[in-house]
Design a protein around this motif. Structure first.
Motif, PDB file in Angstrom:
ATOM      1  N   TRP A 159      46.478  24.241 134.519  1.00 26.62           N
ATOM      2  CA  TRP A 159      45.563  24.721 135.539  1.00 26.62           C
ATOM      3  C   TRP A 159      44.552  23.779 135.428  1.00 26.62           C
ATOM      4  O   TRP A 159      43.551  23.705 134.606  1.00 26.62           O
ATOM      5  N   ASP A 160      44.187  23.445 136.898  1.00 26.74           N
ATOM      6  CA  ASP A 160      42.864  22.175 136.628  1.00 26.74           C
ATOM      7  C   ASP A 160      41.467  23.671 136.804  1.00 26.74           C
ATOM      8  O   ASP A 160      40.553  23.342 136.541  1.00 26.74           O
ATOM      9  N   SER A 161      41.577  24.704 136.833  1.00 25.69           N
ATOM     10  CA  SER A 161      40.489  26.052 136.894  1.00 25.69           C
ATOM     11  C   SER A 161      41.378  27.212 136.515  1.00 25.69           C
ATOM     12  O   SER A 161      42.038  27.407 136.703  1.00 25.69           O
ATOM     13  N   LEU A 162      39.968  28.069 136.353  1.00 27.92           N
ATOM     14  CA  LEU A 162      39.722  29.300 136.363  1.00 27.92           C
ATOM     15  C   LEU A 162      40.614  30.552 137.304  1.00 27.92           C
ATOM     16  O   LEU A 162      41.313  30.389 137.543  1.00 27.92           O
ATOM     17  N   SER A 163      39.840  29.588 138.431  1.00 29.77           N
ATOM     18  CA  SER A 163      40.668  30.657 139.647  1.00 29.77           C
ATOM     19  C   SER A 163      41.810  29.306 141.026  1.00 29.77           C
ATOM     20  O   SER A 163      42.559  30.628 140.772  1.00 29.77           O
ATOM     21  N   ALA A 164      42.013  28.380 140.244  1.00 22.13           N
ATOM     22  CA  ALA A 164      43.713  28.173 139.852  1.00 22.13           C
ATOM     23  C   ALA A 164      44.221  29.289 140.126  1.00 22.13           C
ATOM     24  O   ALA A 164      45.378  29.532 140.277  1.00 22.13           O
ATOM     25  N   MET A 165      44.429  29.513 138.628  1.00 20.26           N
ATOM     26  CA  MET A 165      44.700  29.499 137.338  1.00 20.26           C
ATOM     27  C   MET A 165      45.477  31.327 138.124  1.00 20.26           C
ATOM     28  O   MET A 165      46.392  31.846 137.566  1.00 20.26           O
ATOM     29  N   LEU A 166      43.850  32.097 137.820  1.00 17.56           N
ATOM     30  CA  LEU A 166      43.689  33.456 138.440  1.00 17.56           C
ATOM     31  C   LEU A 166      44.772  33.884 139.243  1.00 17.56           C
ATOM     32  O   LEU A 166      45.990  34.597 139.945  1.00 17.56           O
ATOM     33  N   THR A 167      44.599  32.949 140.621  1.00 16.76           N
ATOM     34  CA  THR A 167      45.078  32.787 142.245  1.00 16.76           C
ATOM     35  C   THR A 167      46.502  32.701 141.581  1.00 16.76           C
ATOM     36  O   THR A 167      47.403  33.312 142.242  1.00 16.76           O
ATOM     37  N   SER A 168      46.477  31.846 141.188  1.00 20.44           N
ATOM     38  CA  SER A 168      48.478  31.264 140.748  1.00 20.44           C
ATOM     39  C   SER A 168      48.588  32.442 140.366  1.00 20.44           C
ATOM     40  O   SER A 168      50.459  33.151 140.495  1.00 20.44           O
ATOM     41  N   GLU A 169      48.650  32.861 138.549  1.00 19.03           N
ATOM     42  CA  GLU A 169      49.146  33.972 137.817  1.00 19.03           C
ATOM     43  C   GLU A 169      48.984  35.801 138.569  1.00 19.03           C
ATOM     44  O   GLU A 169      49.984  36.135 138.092  1.00 19.03           O
ATOM     45  N   ILE A 170      48.250  35.722 139.416  1.00 21.57           N
ATOM     46  CA  ILE A 170      48.027  37.398 139.843  1.00 21.57           C
ATOM     47  C   ILE A 170      49.465  37.184 141.060  1.00 21.57           C
ATOM     48  O   ILE A 170      50.646  38.187 141.205  1.00 21.57           O
ATOM     49  N   GLU A 171      49.547  36.008 142.077  1.00 24.40           N
ATOM     50  CA  GLU A 171      50.469  36.197 142.856  1.00 24.40           C
ATOM     51  C   GLU A 171      51.476  35.898 141.983  1.00 24.40           C
ATOM     52  O   GLU A 171      52.874  36.825 142.852  1.00 24.40           O
ATOM     53  N   ARG A 172      51.905  35.263 141.295  1.00 24.64           N
ATOM     54  CA  ARG A 172      53.185  35.177 140.601  1.00 24.64           C
ATOM     55  C   ARG A 172      53.665  36.709 139.693  1.00 24.64           C
ATOM     56  O   ARG A 172      54.635  36.803 139.847  1.00 24.64           O
ATOM     57  N   ILE A 173      52.748  37.360 139.112  1.00 25.14           N
ATOM     58  CA  ILE A 173      52.771  38.835 138.040  1.00 25.14           C
ATOM     59  C   ILE A 173      53.243  39.768 139.931  1.00 25.14           C
ATOM     60  O   ILE A 173      54.095  40.365 139.379  1.00 25.14           O
ATOM     61  N   PHE A 174      52.394  39.884 140.693  1.00 28.86           N
ATOM     62  CA  PHE A 174      52.778  40.328 141.782  1.00 28.86           C
ATOM     63  C   PHE A 174      53.530  40.886 142.451  1.00 28.86           C
ATOM     64  O   PHE A 174      54.314  41.623 142.167  1.00 28.86           O
ATOM     65  N   GLY A 175      54.506  39.345 142.205  1.00 33.76           N
ATOM     66  CA  GLY A 175      55.497  39.309 142.593  1.00 33.76           C
ATOM     67  C   GLY A 175      56.817  40.349 141.998  1.00 33.76           C
ATOM     68  O   GLY A 175      58.549  39.806 142.015  1.00 33.76           O
ATOM     69  N   LEU A 176      56.143  40.078 140.478  1.00 30.76           N
ATOM     70  CA  LEU A 176      57.586  40.485 139.469  1.00 30.76           C
ATOM     71  C   LEU A 176      57.792  42.292 139.805  1.00 30.76           C
ATOM     72  O   LEU A 176      58.572  43.029 139.102  1.00 30.76           O
ATOM     73  N   PHE A 177      56.585  42.953 139.990  1.00 33.22           N
ATOM     74  CA  PHE A 177      56.719  44.335 140.368  1.00 33.22           C
ATOM     75  C   PHE A 177      57.104  44.692 141.807  1.00 33.22           C
ATOM     76  O   PHE A 177      56.956  44.226 142.431  1.00 33.22           O
ATOM     77  N   ASP A 178      57.881  46.501 141.630  1.00 33.06           N
ATOM     78  CA  ASP A 178      57.965  47.047 143.392  1.00 33.06           C
ATOM     79  C   ASP A 178      56.372  47.933 143.797  1.00 33.06           C
ATOM     80  O   ASP A 178      55.486  47.266 143.153  1.00 33.06           O
ATOM     81  N   ALA A 179      55.934  47.881 145.252  1.00 26.72           N
ATOM     82  CA  ALA A 179      54.714  48.514 145.374  1.00 26.72           C
ATOM     83  C   ALA A 179      54.271  49.485 144.865  1.00 26.72           C
ATOM     84  O   ALA A 179      53.251  50.244 144.988  1.00 26.72           O
ATOM     85  N   ASP A 180      55.191  50.007 143.566  1.00 30.05           N
ATOM     86  CA  ASP A 180      55.131  51.171 142.113  1.00 30.05           C
ATOM     87  C   ASP A 180      54.714  50.712 141.450  1.00 30.05           C
ATOM     88  O   ASP A 180      54.362  51.916 140.423  1.00 30.05           O
ATOM     89  N   GLY A 181      55.016  49.637 140.945  1.00 32.54           N
ATOM     90  CA  GLY A 181      54.635  49.573 139.326  1.00 32.54           C
ATOM     91  C   GLY A 181      55.326  49.123 139.027  1.00 32.54           C
ATOM     92  O   GLY A 181      55.077  48.740 137.654  1.00 32.54           O
ATOM     93  N   HIS A 182      56.414  48.961 139.174  1.00 34.01           N
ATOM     94  CA  HIS A 182      57.615  48.788 138.129  1.00 34.01           C
ATOM     95  C   HIS A 182      58.376  47.277 137.792  1.00 34.01           C
ATOM     96  O   HIS A 182      58.506  46.788 139.348  1.00 34.01           O
ATOM     97  N   CYS A 183      58.468  46.777 136.883  1.00 32.56           N
ATOM     98  CA  CYS A 183      58.981  45.896 136.799  1.00 32.56           C
ATOM     99  C   CYS A 183      60.467  45.661 137.413  1.00 32.56           C
ATOM    100  O   CYS A 183      61.214  46.000 137.059  1.00 32.56           O
ATOM    101  N   ILE A 184      60.474  45.066 138.338  1.00 31.60           N
ATOM    102  CA  ILE A 184      61.879  44.695 139.980  1.00 31.60           C
ATOM    103  C   ILE A 184      62.572  44.437 138.897  1.00 31.60           C
ATOM    104  O   ILE A 184      63.620  45.204 138.630  1.00 31.60           O
TER     105      ILE A 184
END
Length: 101
Positions: free
Chosen positions: A65-90
């Motif tokens: 990633w070109d910057s820390l902020s780009a990595m954090l934004t990308s990874e937070i969005e990607r990781i949250f998409g892997l879990f349901d509303a209760d925080g369990h891995c889909i």
């Protein structure tokens, strides 16, 4: 515990504390974090300020990633998409590490 704390605590751990901003005393790589799934790493390449993702035992960049902020934004969005509303891995069979193309 809220979903964001559970997900980030068990998926990606961020490390580090800078004691100096003088780059002359730093190595060219600065470890930022690890992924719990397989121990793969995130590091800052201080030569170009890119954030790189690599295997657990090999620092060859698999993704960057070109910057820390780009990595954090990308990874937070990607990781949250892997879990349901209760925080369990889909899907337990899907790695929680970055997608490498």
């Amino acid at each position: 515990m809220e979903k964001k704390e559970l997900v980030m605590n068990c998926t990606l751990a961020l490390h580090g504390c800078r004691t100096s901003y003088d780059r002359s005393d730093l190595d060219s790589w600065y470890l930022l974090g690890t992924y719990e799934y397989d121990g793969s790493k995130l590091y800052l390449n201080t030569l170009d300020d890119k954030i790189c993702y690599c295997d657990r035992y090999d620092a060859t960049p698999l993704k960057s990633w070109d910057s820390l902020s780009a990595m954090l934004t990308s990874e937070i969005e990607r990781i949250f998409g892997l879990f349901d509303a209760d925080g369990h891995c889909i899907d337990e069979d899907v790695p929680t590490t970055p997608v490498v193309i």
